[in-house]
Design a protein around this motif. Structure first.
Motif, short mmCIF file in Angstrom:
data_model
loop_
_atom_site.label_atom_id
_atom_site.label_comp_id
_atom_site.label_asym_id
_atom_site.label_seq_id
_atom_site.Cartn_x
_atom_site.Cartn_y
_atom_site.Cartn_z
N ASP A 1 0.06 -8.01 -5.29
CA ASP A 1 -1.30 -8.00 -4.75
C ASP A 1 -1.38 -8.71 -3.40
OD1 ASP A 1 -2.34 -6.54 -6.84
OD2 ASP A 1 -2.94 -8.29 -8.01
N LYS B 1 -0.26 -6.17 -0.95
CA LYS B 1 -1.29 -5.15 -0.73
C LYS B 1 -2.41 -5.69 0.16
CE LYS B 1 -0.40 -2.40 -4.88
NZ LYS B 1 -0.92 -1.94 -6.20
N LYS C 1 -3.79 -4.24 3.80
CA LYS C 1 -5.20 -4.02 4.15
C LYS C 1 -5.57 -4.76 5.42
CE LYS C 1 -6.65 -3.40 -0.68
NZ LYS C 1 -7.37 -4.01 -1.82
N VAL D 1 5.68 -0.09 -1.30
CA VAL D 1 4.36 -0.48 -1.77
C VAL D 1 3.31 0.19 -0.89
CG1 VAL D 1 2.78 -2.40 -2.17
CG2 VAL D 1 5.21 -2.68 -2.63
N THR D 2 2.39 0.91 -1.52
CA THR D 2 1.26 1.49 -0.82
C THR D 2 0.01 0.69 -1.21
OG1 THR D 2 0.63 3.06 -2.56
CG2 THR D 2 2.38 3.74 -1.03
N LEU D 3 -1.14 1.10 -0.72
CA LEU D 3 -2.37 0.39 -1.05
C LEU D 3 -2.71 0.48 -2.53
CD1 LEU D 3 -4.49 1.47 2.05
CD2 LEU D 3 -3.59 -0.82 1.59
N ASP D 4 -2.16 1.51 -3.20
CA ASP D 4 -2.51 1.73 -4.61
C ASP D 4 -1.34 1.61 -5.58
OD1 ASP D 4 -5.23 2.40 -3.97
OD2 ASP D 4 -4.48 4.33 -3.26
N SER E 1 3.16 0.99 -6.45
CA SER E 1 4.43 0.33 -6.12
C SER E 1 5.56 1.15 -6.73
CB SER E 1 4.47 -1.09 -6.66
OG SER E 1 3.38 -1.84 -6.21
#
Length: 351
Positions: free
Chosen positions: A5, A8, A12, A42-45, A47
């Motif tokens: 997190d 992430k 952002k 890892v993307t915004l939504d 892993s």
């Protein structure tokens, strides 16, 4: 907030769609898995842990909080995942080898953004702090052991070998770095690796050492004397000890790290010794022995609760010798806790 997190949130804040993690220590920090042939996307939504057939089963068992994908071509798989997630850009670590960068560039059709994420690891969790404290206790025990082991006529390499052996006996997984064992005039070498030199009566001996325990490390330096040493070296020792204690007393949340370095430099300048203080005051410590923040004259990083740093002033005088005293320090809510407990009084070993 878990470590993924944190990453992430970084995406952002940086207006990035994804990041490819490749550095060994960062793979461990975010995925808990860093076997050879591993990447973490890892993307915004989501892993994804990308692995080869040699480690796939192990990764599936250990990494339950992300999708583990068996791949034959890493960067083509990265492109497929970026496309399916609608990503327009991807960050990659600056430590990614150039060949890896070229393959990533050839395989993807998105914007590539070099980035540096090591600073996310600066603030340690309670579990990380617990492990580092244990590694520091091992270093303290090793120093006490060596004081009872060393004797006149022993070589620096003999001391180093015994330190390695004893730390393994205590449960260390490996040494944190190449140990420094520098005696007599060799003490003027800040990075004086152990040599075949025999230690003589009246000399100072500097030991800079540490170990890994459960992937985290310790780093401590102490200087001691073999029997009575000359007054000039004793005076130098006392200055370094005072500088170490001064810097530690200033550690607390909200302090800029360059303030610590600069205050020590001013202290040495008042004693006309600043020309012999030739390195940064310290550094962060964790999965690597040298991490962020760097305690340097130019770094304006603010200390925060949970950071673990080293404080290691030293003076090095060619033709005479040197002294360094290094402690590991945890930044607490109201100040600091010194994690290396070994005495900083000048100990004279008579053997």
């Amino acid at each position: 907030m878990n470590n993924i997190d944190k990453l992430k949130n970084f995406l952002k804040e940086s207006k990035l769609d994804a990041i490819l993690v490749s550095k060994n220590e960062n793979l461990f920090y975010y995925a808990g898995f860093n076997e050879e042939g591993t990447y973490l996307l890892v993307t915004l939504d989501k892993s994804y842990l990308l692995v080869n057939s040699l480690v796939y089963s192990d990764a599936k068992n250990k990494c339950k909080n992300m999708e583990v994908i068996l791949v034959s071509n890493y960067f083509e798989t990265v492109n497929e995942l970026l496309t399916s997630n609608g990503s327009n850009n991807i960050a990659f670590e600056k430590s990614l080898p150039y060949l890896g960068y070229e393959r990533l560039k050839d395989a993807t059709k998105v914007t590539l953004v070099p980035t540096y994420i090591d600073s996310i690891r600066m603030i340690k969790s309670s579990e990380e702090i617990k492990i580092i404290k244990k590694a520091c206790r091992m270093a303290d025990k090793c120093y006490k052991h060596i004081l009872g082991y060393v004797k006149v006529g022993m070589s620096e390499k003999e001391i180093e070998k015994e330190m390695h052996r004893y730390l393994k006996e205590l449960g260390a997984s490996k040494e944190a770095f190449d140990f420094i064992v520098a005696s007599g005039k060799r003490g003027a070498l800040p990075h004086g690796r152990a040599s075949n030199k025999k230690i003589k009566k009246g000399e100072l001996v500097t030991l800079d050492f540490g170990c890994f325990y459960h992937s985290y490390c310790s780093d401590m330096t102490r200087t001691f004397a073999l029997d009575k040493t000359n007054e000039k070296l004793v005076n130098i020792y006392n200055l370094v000890k005072e500088a170490n204690e001064l810097a530690i007393s200033l550690v607390r949340p909200g302090i800029r790290v360059n303030y610590l370095h600069n205050e020590v430099s001013l202290f040495f300048k008042k004693h006309n010794m600043d020309q012999y203080f030739i390195h940064n005051l310290g550094h962060g410590l964790g999965l690597e022995v040298h991490e962020e923040p760097r305690i340097s004259p130019s770094s304006e990083t603010l200390l925060q609760e949970g950071m673990i740093i080293t404080i290691e002033p030293g003076l090095y005088i060619e033709g005479l010798g040197g002294v360094r005293i290094e402690d590991v320090v945890l930044v607490t809510k109201d100040g600091r806790e010194v994690l290396t407990k070994s005495s900083k009084e000048l100990i004279s070993v008579s053997k």
